[in-house]
Design a protein around this motif. Sequence first.
Motif: not given
Length: 126
Positions: A52-76
Amino acid sequence: SAFLQVGKRSASPGIGRREVLSLLAVAPALSKPDVASAAPLAGEYDDPDYPGCKRRILTLNNGEVQVNMKDPDRGRSCKGKQQVKFVLPGKSSGDQVTIDFSERGGPSNVVAKFDGTNLVFSDGTS
């Protein structure tokens, strides 16, 4: 943990790499996506070790990427829990990506290779 691209299946199960996989939070892009280089790396990924934790990779300009994610406050599991968002910078070259996990307390140069379905990290985990 593993980054499994949503809608695709892996032949091998994901195995540990907590530091690397607990990282992608859904957040706005810092710049316009570079559509020409967005495939195949860009997209949403599942992390079996963090359901259920979000994981997303966005490809930006000039070979740069942005990794967007959410982690639980506690646990897995993120399901029904407070979540912490992270936006991690990185660079891509061909089917390889280097991600800076230092914002969430990890290493600054984690290398992974996209195998068509998963991100396979330099330690062999996927």
